[in-house]
Motif scaffolding. Structure first.
Motif, PDB file in Angstrom:
ATOM      1  N   ALA A  95      64.985   9.196 -33.899  1.00  0.00           N
ATOM      2  CA  ALA A  95      63.499   8.765 -33.964  1.00  0.00           C
ATOM      3  C   ALA A  95      62.985   8.397 -32.662  1.00  0.00           C
ATOM      4  CB  ALA A  95      63.670   7.495 -35.066  1.00  0.00           C
ATOM      5  N   ALA A  96      63.648   7.379 -31.864  1.00  0.00           N
ATOM      6  CA  ALA A  96      63.275   7.200 -30.579  1.00  0.00           C
ATOM      7  C   ALA A  96      62.741   8.497 -29.508  1.00  0.00           C
ATOM      8  CB  ALA A  96      63.979   6.201 -29.834  1.00  0.00           C
ATOM      9  N   ASN A  97      63.796   9.436 -29.538  1.00  0.00           N
ATOM     10  CA  ASN A  97      63.676  10.421 -28.581  1.00  0.00           C
ATOM     11  C   ASN A  97      62.503  11.433 -28.971  1.00  0.00           C
ATOM     12  OD1 ASN A  97      65.618  10.181 -26.577  1.00  0.00           O
ATOM     13  ND2 ASN A  97      67.136  10.176 -27.929  1.00  0.00           N
ATOM     14  N   VAL A  98      62.511  11.651 -30.360  1.00  0.00           N
ATOM     15  CA  VAL A  98      61.458  12.631 -30.740  1.00  0.00           C
ATOM     16  C   VAL A  98      59.970  12.265 -30.377  1.00  0.00           C
ATOM     17  CG1 VAL A  98      60.334  13.833 -32.735  1.00  0.00           C
ATOM     18  CG2 VAL A  98      62.660  13.677 -32.734  1.00  0.00           C
ATOM     19  N   LYS A 128      55.843  12.552 -23.558  1.00  0.00           N
ATOM     20  CA  LYS A 128      56.152  12.761 -22.247  1.00  0.00           C
ATOM     21  C   LYS A 128      55.557  14.004 -21.984  1.00  0.00           C
ATOM     22  CE  LYS A 128      60.324  10.169 -21.622  1.00  0.00           C
ATOM     23  NZ  LYS A 128      61.684  10.045 -21.313  1.00  0.00           N
ATOM     24  N   PHE A 129      55.883  15.002 -22.767  1.00  0.00           N
ATOM     25  CA  PHE A 129      55.090  16.449 -22.603  1.00  0.00           C
ATOM     26  C   PHE A 129      53.635  16.379 -22.334  1.00  0.00           C
ATOM     27  CE2 PHE A 129      59.174  18.351 -24.381  1.00  0.00           C
ATOM     28  CZ  PHE A 129      59.547  18.920 -23.181  1.00  0.00           C
ATOM     29  N   ILE A 130      53.000  15.630 -22.897  1.00  0.00           N
ATOM     30  CA  ILE A 130      51.543  15.351 -22.981  1.00  0.00           C
ATOM     31  C   ILE A 130      51.037  14.882 -21.811  1.00  0.00           C
ATOM     32  CG2 ILE A 130      49.454  14.512 -23.930  1.00  0.00           C
ATOM     33  CD1 ILE A 130      50.846  14.522 -26.877  1.00  0.00           C
ATOM     34  N   ALA A 131      51.747  13.736 -21.235  1.00  0.00           N
ATOM     35  CA  ALA A 131      51.764  13.114 -19.951  1.00  0.00           C
ATOM     36  C   ALA A 131      51.797  13.991 -18.833  1.00  0.00           C
ATOM     37  CB  ALA A 131      52.432  11.989 -20.002  1.00  0.00           C
ATOM     38  N   LEU A 151      57.911  16.070 -16.523  1.00  0.00           N
ATOM     39  CA  LEU A 151      58.107  17.141 -17.130  1.00  0.00           C
ATOM     40  C   LEU A 151      59.706  17.225 -17.411  1.00  0.00           C
ATOM     41  CD1 LEU A 151      57.599  19.715 -18.658  1.00  0.00           C
ATOM     42  CD2 LEU A 151      57.663  20.867 -16.620  1.00  0.00           C
ATOM     43  N   SER A 152      60.399  16.917 -16.147  1.00  0.00           N
ATOM     44  CA  SER A 152      61.744  16.794 -16.470  1.00  0.00           C
ATOM     45  C   SER A 152      62.198  15.626 -17.511  1.00  0.00           C
ATOM     46  CB  SER A 152      62.420  16.270 -15.257  1.00  0.00           C
ATOM     47  OG  SER A 152      62.248  17.317 -14.240  1.00  0.00           O
ATOM     48  N   GLU A 153      61.548  14.407 -17.655  1.00  0.00           N
ATOM     49  CA  GLU A 153      61.788  13.309 -18.616  1.00  0.00           C
ATOM     50  C   GLU A 153      61.476  13.995 -19.936  1.00  0.00           C
ATOM     51  OE1 GLU A 153      62.966   9.885 -19.040  1.00  0.00           O
ATOM     52  OE2 GLU A 153      64.114  11.126 -17.382  1.00  0.00           O
ATOM     53  N   GLY A 154      60.611  14.789 -20.199  1.00  0.00           N
ATOM     54  CA  GLY A 154      60.307  15.352 -21.505  1.00  0.00           C
ATOM     55  C   GLY A 154      61.109  16.157 -22.010  1.00  0.00           C
TER      56      GLY A 154
END
Length: 316
Positions: free
Chosen positions: A14-17, A23-26, A36-39
Motif C-alpha cells: 500500500a505504501a509503495n503504490v 515520485k513519477f509525477i514529481a 525518477l530512479s526513486e519512482g
C-alpha cells in the motif's frame, strides 16, 4: 499484537503504490534523475510485494499426490525472483538513469514538489519499515539481526524490511542529490545520487539473493527442532539410541526429517515398524512442522561412517 508476514507485505504494498505514483509525477515536473530512479524503485518494490503475496499463497497449499512434500519452496523461489528484480530493474535502471544524467545534464526545475514527495514518502516508508521491524524483533528472539537473517526460514518479513531500509536510504540520497544539485547549480550531482541509489539496491539484492539461494538449495532445520525430534525418538521403547538426523527445510513451516536410530537387536521387523509409528505419532502430537519423517534402523558406526562421507574427509 502479532503481525503476520502477509500483513507486513500488504502494508508495504500500500505504501509503495501510492509513493511510486507521487515520485513519477514529481520527477516529470522537476526533471530530477534521482526522483525518477526513486519512482522506479517504489514501482519495483510494489511488484515485489505482489510476487511475495503470490508466493505466500501458493506455498500454503496442502500436499497432494504429485507434491507429497508440499509447496513450501514456492515462497523461496518467488523470494529469489524478487531479489533478481531489485537488481535487474531497480538497480539497473537507477544506474542507467544516473549515468545518462551525468553525460547529458539538464538543470533541475523547481524542486519544491520533490521535497514534499520525499517527505511524505519517508513517512509512509518509515511506517512500513517500523511494522516489519517489530515483526522481525518478535521472531528473532535473542539472536542479532544479522544472525536472524542468516538463520531465518521465512524470507518474507526480512525481504520487506530490506526493501524498506533500502527505500529510506534511497530517499535520503535522493533528497541530498536534489538539494546539492539545485543549491550548487550542478545537475550532475542529481545523476550521482541516482547511481548511489543503484548501489544501495544492488547490495540489498545481493544479500536477499544469497539467502534465497541457500533456502532453495536446502538448508537444515533449526537446532531446536532437531533436539525435539531426538528427545521424542529416544524415549520410545525399543530405541536404544538416536544416532542423529538429516533435515531439509522445505518451507517456512515444512521440514523433511530423516532419523538414524539404533533399535534393540531382539526386536522383530513388525516391532520395529511399531516403534517407527510411535515416533511418527508423537511428533504429530507435539505439533512439529514436519511434512515427512523417515526413520532408518542403523548402527552408530554406520551413521558415523555416513557423516564422514558427507564431510568428504573419510576420517573418523
Amino acid at each position: 499484537m502479532a503481525h503476520s508476514p502477509r500483513l507486513v507485505v500488504y502494508a508495504a504494498l500500500a505504501a509503495n503504490v501510492g509513493i511510486a505514483v507521487a515520485k513519477f509525477i514529481a520527477a516529470a515536473i522537476s526533471g530530477s534523475s534521482a526522483m525518477l530512479s526513486e519512482g522506479v524503485h517504489s514501482l519495483v518494490d510494489s511488484i515485489n510485494e505482489v510476487l511475495l503475496l503470490h508466493g505466500l499463497r501458493r506455498s500454503q497449499r496442502p500436499p497432494d499426490r504429485d507434491n507429497p512434500l508440499g509447496f513450501g519452496r514456492e515462497l523461496y523461489f518467488w523470494s529469489f525472483i524478487v531479489a533478481l528484480l531489485v537488481l535487474a530493474l531497480g538497480a539497473g535502471f537507477s544506474l542507467y538513469e544516473g549515468v545518462n544524467h551525468i553525460l547529458s545534464p539538464e538543470p533541475l526545475r523547481d524542486p519544491t514538489l520533490n521535497y514534499i514527495v520525499l517527505a511524505v514518502g519517508a513517512v509512509f516508508e518509515g511506517a512500513s519499515w517500523w511494522l516489519s521491524l517489530k515483526s522481525v524483533q518478535r521472531r528473532k528472539g535473542k539472536l542479532s539481526y544479522f544472525e536472524a537473517f542468516r538463520t531465518t526460514k521465512d524470507p518474507t518479513t526480512f525481504s520487506v524490511l530490506f526493501e524498506d531500509s533500502a527505500a529510506l536510504l534511497g530517499l535520503a540520497i535522493a533528497a541530498l542529490g536534489v538539494y546539492l544539485s539545485h543549491a550548487l547549480g550542478d545537475p550532475r550531482i542529481d545523476g550521482w545520487a541516482s547511481i548511489g541509489i543503484a548501489v544501495v539496491l544492488a547490495l540489498a539484492s545481493i544479500m536477499l539473493a544469497r539467502e534465497s539461494k541457500a533456502l532453495l538449495i536446502g538448508e537444515p532445520a533449526q537446532p531446536k527442532l532437531l533436539a525435539q525430534v531426538c528427545s521424542i525418538a529416544g524415549k520410545v521403547k525399543g530405541v536404544e539410541a538416536v544416532n542423529g538426523m538429516l533435515t531439509v527445510q522445505m518451507g517456512p513451516d515444512q521440514v523433511l526429517v530423516a532419523v538414524s536410530a539404533a533399535f534393540d537387536d531382539r526386536l522383530t521387523t513388525v516391532e520395529i515398524e511399531e516403534c517407527v509409528r510411535t515416533i511418527e505419532a508423537r511428533t504429530k502430537e507435539a505439533r512439529l512442522p514436519i511434512v515427512a519423517l523417515f526413520v532408518k534402523p542403523q548402527t552408530p558406526e554406520r551413521w558415523r561412517e555416513r557423516l564422514r562421507e558427507l564431510d568428504g574427509t573419510g576420517e573418523p
